[in-house]
Design a protein around this motif. Sequence first.
Motif, mmCIF file in Angstrom:
data_model
loop_
_atom_site.group_PDB
_atom_site.id
_atom_site.type_symbol
_atom_site.label_atom_id
_atom_site.label_comp_id
_atom_site.label_asym_id
_atom_site.label_seq_id
_atom_site.Cartn_x
_atom_site.Cartn_y
_atom_site.Cartn_z
ATOM 1 N N LEU A 1 -3.744 2.531 -25.600
ATOM 2 C CA LEU A 1 -4.029 1.267 -24.294
ATOM 3 C C LEU A 1 -4.613 1.116 -23.907
ATOM 4 O O LEU A 1 -6.830 1.237 -24.324
ATOM 5 N N ILE B 1 0.185 0.499 -25.035
ATOM 6 C CA ILE B 1 0.115 0.480 -23.656
ATOM 7 C C ILE B 1 -0.635 -0.657 -22.824
ATOM 8 O O ILE B 1 -1.468 -0.418 -23.220
ATOM 9 N N ILE C 1 5.475 5.518 -17.567
ATOM 10 C CA ILE C 1 4.426 5.690 -18.349
ATOM 11 C C ILE C 1 3.864 7.710 -18.534
ATOM 12 O O ILE C 1 3.181 7.360 -19.046
ATOM 13 N N TRP D 1 4.961 -2.487 -22.940
ATOM 14 C CA TRP D 1 4.589 -0.635 -23.731
ATOM 15 C C TRP D 1 5.176 -1.263 -24.853
ATOM 16 O O TRP D 1 6.451 -2.139 -24.880
ATOM 17 N N GLU D 2 4.732 -1.273 -26.430
ATOM 18 C CA GLU D 2 5.181 -1.945 -27.455
ATOM 19 C C GLU D 2 5.187 -1.002 -28.634
ATOM 20 O O GLU D 2 3.979 -0.140 -28.572
ATOM 21 N N PRO D 3 6.402 0.328 -28.298
ATOM 22 C CA PRO D 3 5.931 1.592 -28.763
ATOM 23 C C PRO D 3 5.790 1.394 -31.099
ATOM 24 O O PRO D 3 5.371 2.224 -31.532
ATOM 25 N N GLY E 1 2.400 4.304 -30.897
ATOM 26 C CA GLY E 1 2.706 2.779 -29.557
ATOM 27 C C GLY E 1 1.525 2.373 -28.647
ATOM 28 O O GLY E 1 0.325 3.136 -28.576
ATOM 29 N N THR F 1 8.386 -4.520 -20.806
ATOM 30 C CA THR F 1 7.739 -3.834 -19.508
ATOM 31 C C THR F 1 8.650 -2.340 -19.235
ATOM 32 O O THR F 1 9.351 -2.269 -18.615
ATOM 33 N N LEU G 1 5.499 8.965 -21.386
ATOM 34 C CA LEU G 1 4.679 7.732 -23.016
ATOM 35 C C LEU G 1 3.533 8.914 -23.432
ATOM 36 O O LEU G 1 2.925 9.756 -23.831
#
Length: 373
Positions: free
Chosen positions: A257, A108, A141, A161-163, A106, A135, A144
Amino acid sequence: MLTPTGDRKSKLRQVECRGGGASMEDIVIIGGGLAGSSLGWSLAERGHRPLILESTTIGGGGATAHSRGMVRLYDDEPRLVALNRDGIGLWADVEVSRPGIFRRPGMIYAPAPSNRSRIEEFARMESRAAYPAETIDGPTISGLCGLLGDHFRRSARSVLWEPLAGYVDPRAGARFFADEAVRLGASLVEGCTVVDLYPACDHVVLTTGAGRITARRVILASGADTLRLQQPEGLFARSINLTSFIDDIAGAPEICLIDEVSKGYIRPGCRRSYFVGGAIQKDATVPEELKVDNAAADAQNLALSRRILRTRSNSAIASHPGYDAYTSDFLPLIRLPPEEGGAGLFTGFSGRGAKYIPAMARRFAASLSGGVG
């Protein structure tokens, strides 16, 4: 088509119009990084028999050797988003065949305040059941990644957030594509440096460190090293400095990230290690002219890591100075070769290409073959 200038004109007059009796390759790809190897694979899938020339080993030079290969859907250049989506799907397929190349912890993406509305609109428009994007706020956050700094955890600003995002191993990916290309009939020569190329009637002559090759068509897929053979308008070399860190106390972040505010980015490594980038970059006409203070770049990356993460106990263990071919608009420089006697371009991925290069290679191969990608 290439235009000979200076001493190349005199060389050209010495070349016989049919290649001096030498056997002639149909397509030669210069570069065996992620771009050249995936292009060789895509062409071989369509029945071509390209010859791939790599000056080091497959995946061992240029941007591919030092890329951290982060794969995500979002890009602030909308024209790349569709390519990114195709690339994610292709990398997922590769992972089935060669487990371990594509990891998906994932990602961020923390935008600058001025970009918040764009991120929110992107999540509304681009999220799919097969690839969600949303979002999230500070408390989420924190759940995660507990290692993120308190300013992220307390922030009211939305982040993307793209998991199912993550990263690939570009070197292993290049090796996979090269192996598949050879299995399908392509040829590969490692340790072969092309020092010159020029047109001669219906073919191109390539001078290597050991001899000469003639080809009907040539494709430069050698990243910033392309600039040693040609200087396409708008293409330049830019440094990319990354640093490996280890933290015996706080540990390593579990996710990828990218932070627009600090310009820093982080990618997990193995166990307790991770990579940090974002140090100030340098530009040059050719890679050899890049003047980078590696120690200063590592210090900048250390400062970025401690701004993004909640730690003061990490330490650098390796420096990764690299470079790539950049364009001012970050869009790749793609040019099909003429049918005979010319060179094409498959370069200019601007440090962002790992996520979509194999997908674009398929489109390039389809166009070269007169088909639809």
